[in-house]
Structure formats: C-alpha cells, structure tokens
Design an enzyme around this catalytic site. Sequence first.
Site, short mmCIF file in Angstrom:
data_model
loop_
_atom_site.label_atom_id
_atom_site.label_comp_id
_atom_site.label_asym_id
_atom_site.label_seq_id
_atom_site.Cartn_x
_atom_site.Cartn_y
_atom_site.Cartn_z
N ASP A 208 0.84 -1.19 0.00
CA ASP A 208 0.00 0.00 0.00
C ASP A 208 0.89 1.25 0.00
OD1 ASP A 208 -2.79 1.06 0.42
OD2 ASP A 208 -1.82 1.95 2.17
N GLU A 274 2.02 -0.13 -4.87
CA GLU A 274 1.08 0.91 -5.31
C GLU A 274 1.84 2.24 -5.39
OE1 GLU A 274 -3.12 3.00 -3.93
OE2 GLU A 274 -1.61 2.50 -2.45
C1 BGC Z 1 -5.55 2.34 -0.41
C2 BGC Z 1 -6.70 3.12 0.14
C3 BGC Z 1 -6.32 3.60 1.52
C4 BGC Z 1 -5.00 4.36 1.51
C5 BGC Z 1 -4.44 4.53 2.87
C6 BGC Z 1 -4.50 3.40 -0.51
O1 BGC Z 1 -4.00 3.83 -1.59
O2 BGC Z 1 -5.79 1.72 -1.64
O3 BGC Z 1 -7.88 2.38 0.15
O4 BGC Z 1 -7.32 4.43 2.02
O5 BGC Z 1 -4.03 3.70 0.76
O6 BGC Z 1 -3.94 3.34 3.36
#
Ligand code: BGC
Length: 540
Positions: A208, A274
Amino acid sequence: MNSAIPPEKDSDWWIGAVIYQIYPRSFQDSNGDGIGDLNGITSRLAHVKSLGVDAIWISPFFQSPMADFGYDVANYRAVDPMFGTLADFDALIAEAHRLDLNVIIDMVISHTSDQHKWFRQSRSSRDNPKADWYVWADAAPDGTAPNNWLAIFGGPAWEWDTTRCQYYMHNFLASQPDLNFHHEDVQEAVLDEMRFWLERGVDGVRLDTANYYFCDRQLRSNPPREQVEQNTFSSVNPYGRQYHVHDKSQPQNIVFMQRLRAVLDEYGDISVGEVGDEDRSLATMAAYSSGGDKLHMCYTFEMLGRQFDPALFVEKVGGFIAACPDGWPCWAFSNHDVERHVTRWSGAGMPPDHLARFAINLLSALRGQICLYNGEELGLTEAALCFEDLQDPYGIRFWPKFKGRDGCRTPMVWDSGEHAGGFTTGKPWLPVSPSHLAQAAEAQEADERSVLNAYRGAIRLRKDHPAIARGAITFIEASDTVLVFERELSGQRILCAFNFAETACEIDALAAVPDAGILSSSAAGSPALLGPFGWRIAAV
Ligand code: BGC
Ligand code: MG
C-alpha cells in the site's frame, strides 16, 4: 511453514499475469453479519478460478479499528475477528493453492492505526524506545504545524498530541500515523511483519502507498502548484494544490525497496507496489521496477482517471516502456478507491455492457500485468448512494463534490434473489444496488454474450497467446478515435485494433488478415472494417 521456495514453482509466473482484487468486506459473507469474510472468499474461489486468473490480491483483513476499513492496521499478525481467524486464512490459502491460484496480501506499512501498540508506546513520551518510530515534530514558533503538508483525506497532515506536546504526521486520517522509515528499527520491524505472512505461505505482497514510506528528513514545505483547474481533484481537495516533492517519493526508498526485495527473494515471493505520484508516476514506477532488484511491479493510477482515449494508452504504456525497458507494470481500470470504470468512462458514449467488453479486451491485450477488481467481470456500474448510506470517511469529508469510495465497494451480486444478491443472509454493510441484481453472476453464466463470459474469453486469449501475455508492444496507429497496436513474441504477431468512435472505420493494417486469424471481435464482418465502438484482435 514454507520458507523454502517450492522447487516446481515457475519463478516468473507473475510476468504477464492476471490478478483479481478481492475487497473482503464486500465479496461474500459467510456468517450473516452483513460483512464479507475469509470463509466467504474461500467459498467463492471457484468463481475466481473460472475467470482464468493467476492470482488473487486480498485487501487488508488484519486486526483494525476499521476507520479506513482495514487500511489502518492495529496488529499485522492477527486476522480481524470480523473477517475470521488465522485458521480460516490457512484454509483460504490451501484452497487457493489447490486451484492453482497465487495469493497476494495487502501490506499497509507506510502507516499504522493509532491503536497499534507501536504508536501507543511512541506517543507515551519523548524518550521511550519507540519515540522516533513515527514522524514527530515540535510546533512552529506560532504554534502551527511544522510545515504545509496536507492529508489526502482532508486538513493538515499534522495532528497535535497532548502527551508529548508535539505534532505527528499522517498522510491519510489522523488515526493513521505515518511510520518513520528513516529509523532502521522501523524498517526491520515492518519486514518482520511481512516475513510472518511469507512463512505462512502467501505468494506475494501488495504494498500500500509504496512511495509514501519516507518523507523529507528536514520536513521542508512542499511548493504550491501555480495552476489549479476548476472542477478537478485539485479544486475539491487542496492536497492537489501542492507538488508533493517532500512528503513522498524520497530517494531513500529505493534502498529500502532493495532490502525488501532481498527478503521476498528468500521465499520466491513477489511484490506489487502501489505508486500514486501525480505527474511523476511513470518515473517513480520506473525507478522502483528497473534492474530486477527492487519491486517486481508497480500498480499505477494512470488508467484510473477520467481520460479514456487512444492517447492515454500510447502515453502510459509507451511512456513506461521508454522509461523502464526491463520492467513490467501492472495496469488496472477499476479498484476499491475509484469510481467503477463502466460509469467513469460513460462519456465515451458506449452502452455500459459494451464498454465493459471493449475495456476488458483492451486491458487484457496490453503489455504488463493486469489487475481486475471484483465485480467488474459482471460489468457493475458505480452504485448511487445517499449521504446517509456513506461509510467512507473520505466521502463524508468531501461530500457532495466528491462522494467517496463506497459506490465501488457495494457487495458482489451472486444471484438475482431479492436478499442482497446472495452476498449475505443479514443486512449488508453497504446496500446492494437494485440495478446490480440483474447483473448477478448466476444470471450471466448461461449467456454466451454476457460480460462475464467476455472476461473469460479475453483472459483465455491472453493465456493461449504468449505474444499477448509477454510479447513486445508496438503502437501502429493512434488517432483521436482509433488505437492499433501489435504484440509480438518469437515471430508470433497479433494485431489489436480498437475504435473509440460511434462511426465505423477502416483499418488498413487489418485488411490482409484472413478470417481464420480473427481471435476476438466485437462483430462479424469484413476484417478491415471496425463497426461503431468495435474491436478486433487477430493473428497476422
Ligand atoms: C488504499 C486506500 C487507503 C490508503 C491509505 C491506498 O492507496 O488503496 O484504500 O485508504 O491507501 O492506506
Ligand atoms: Mg461476515
């Protein structure tokens, strides 16, 4: 325990793979509490397998106060009771592996919940052993925050703490304090939490907010963006009014990625990072995925916006390859954070089901891994919710200009039955959209032309043709409305043509294709003529 790499496993299985994202709250409830759970997922893996995908990515199911629905972890090593137990997770992995599906879990290590024991200790004094595990700073002389950083979910990125009489930093909610990765012990600790799951048999991790791990040591303020266009993200959310040069994507992260990769390599497991980095996304992705010693792939927001035209695909796919010829990106059209693409791209003028079929044929023809989001294989639209139904703090904060992420998080619809489409026997945590019931999985099974079967067909094509899964990509034509590209591997050549316009068009490159070469087509007819919103994929 399986710390050893299984000898029979193809270590490159992830290249060109199709990943299926499961949002556990909304997939399948097994105990009638209205919230999806691990046993529910296990019971539906046959559906996932029937799509032909290689892996599942499960959004967080760890112990959490659920302020951000699991993206605020209070204990990385425990399953939240709402989702089940560790034994349920072991059973899920066993069933997934029996079906030959790889399992990717979601590691949310940039921040923790404020309920995590690390943060409780860190905030207890200025000199405890974990005092520097989070990003703490004194107030500016006038009492205001240490710099101008903003939180994505609204307001300043700084929250005042009355025990330490200092501010701590958070990129999202104030209850999601940011870990201080400049501290060696923090790096060790999060890698240990990851090892716990690698030992348990997962095949990979989704990381994440992977470019948010480090922030500037000197806490310098971000420069403002000079131009903010009306009716854009930046005009609704002030976070968009800065260049985020100091609060994320710091150079130290590259070294940490190498460290993380070394741990994954011990287990033969993979990573999907991500990366959301505004104008610099492709460059950051390239930096993280080049060289084979950092992330296996980056997951990007590049195709999660409003733009949907030939130029987008040339710019993003072509741009990534130019920046990182040896890397493998991961593309997605929908996820749990954005409006479902059938709704988001409705401006293209295509009927929704047609758009769903067009899009999966396009996505699955691209070079790189692809990631599907549960429900898109049914062609689900964004659910319309009223303010009273909202759960997402982001939507509640920015309503009504931005309605948040609940509309893409409503439950899966398995059957057309009146009771919550087979998702739960109880009251679903978000309402099932009545219009979704007609699109239930069961109703689409038998219909050869259904969106569900189009997904299966497009994925099968990718699996059957290594040129599509792993070949080179060359863009041949990209006008305002027509996109033509070729995929090639070891002499196998596949032409892919997409007409984004409502008027038919002739594609010269397709003229010589024999009927027998056509692998996927929106409609029968002369090979060179693409009907309104038509596509054709053909071996040449
Ligand atoms: C996740 C979100 C989340 C955020 C904070 C992201 O990019 O996909 O759903 O709210 O990270 O953890
Ligand atoms: Mg449940």
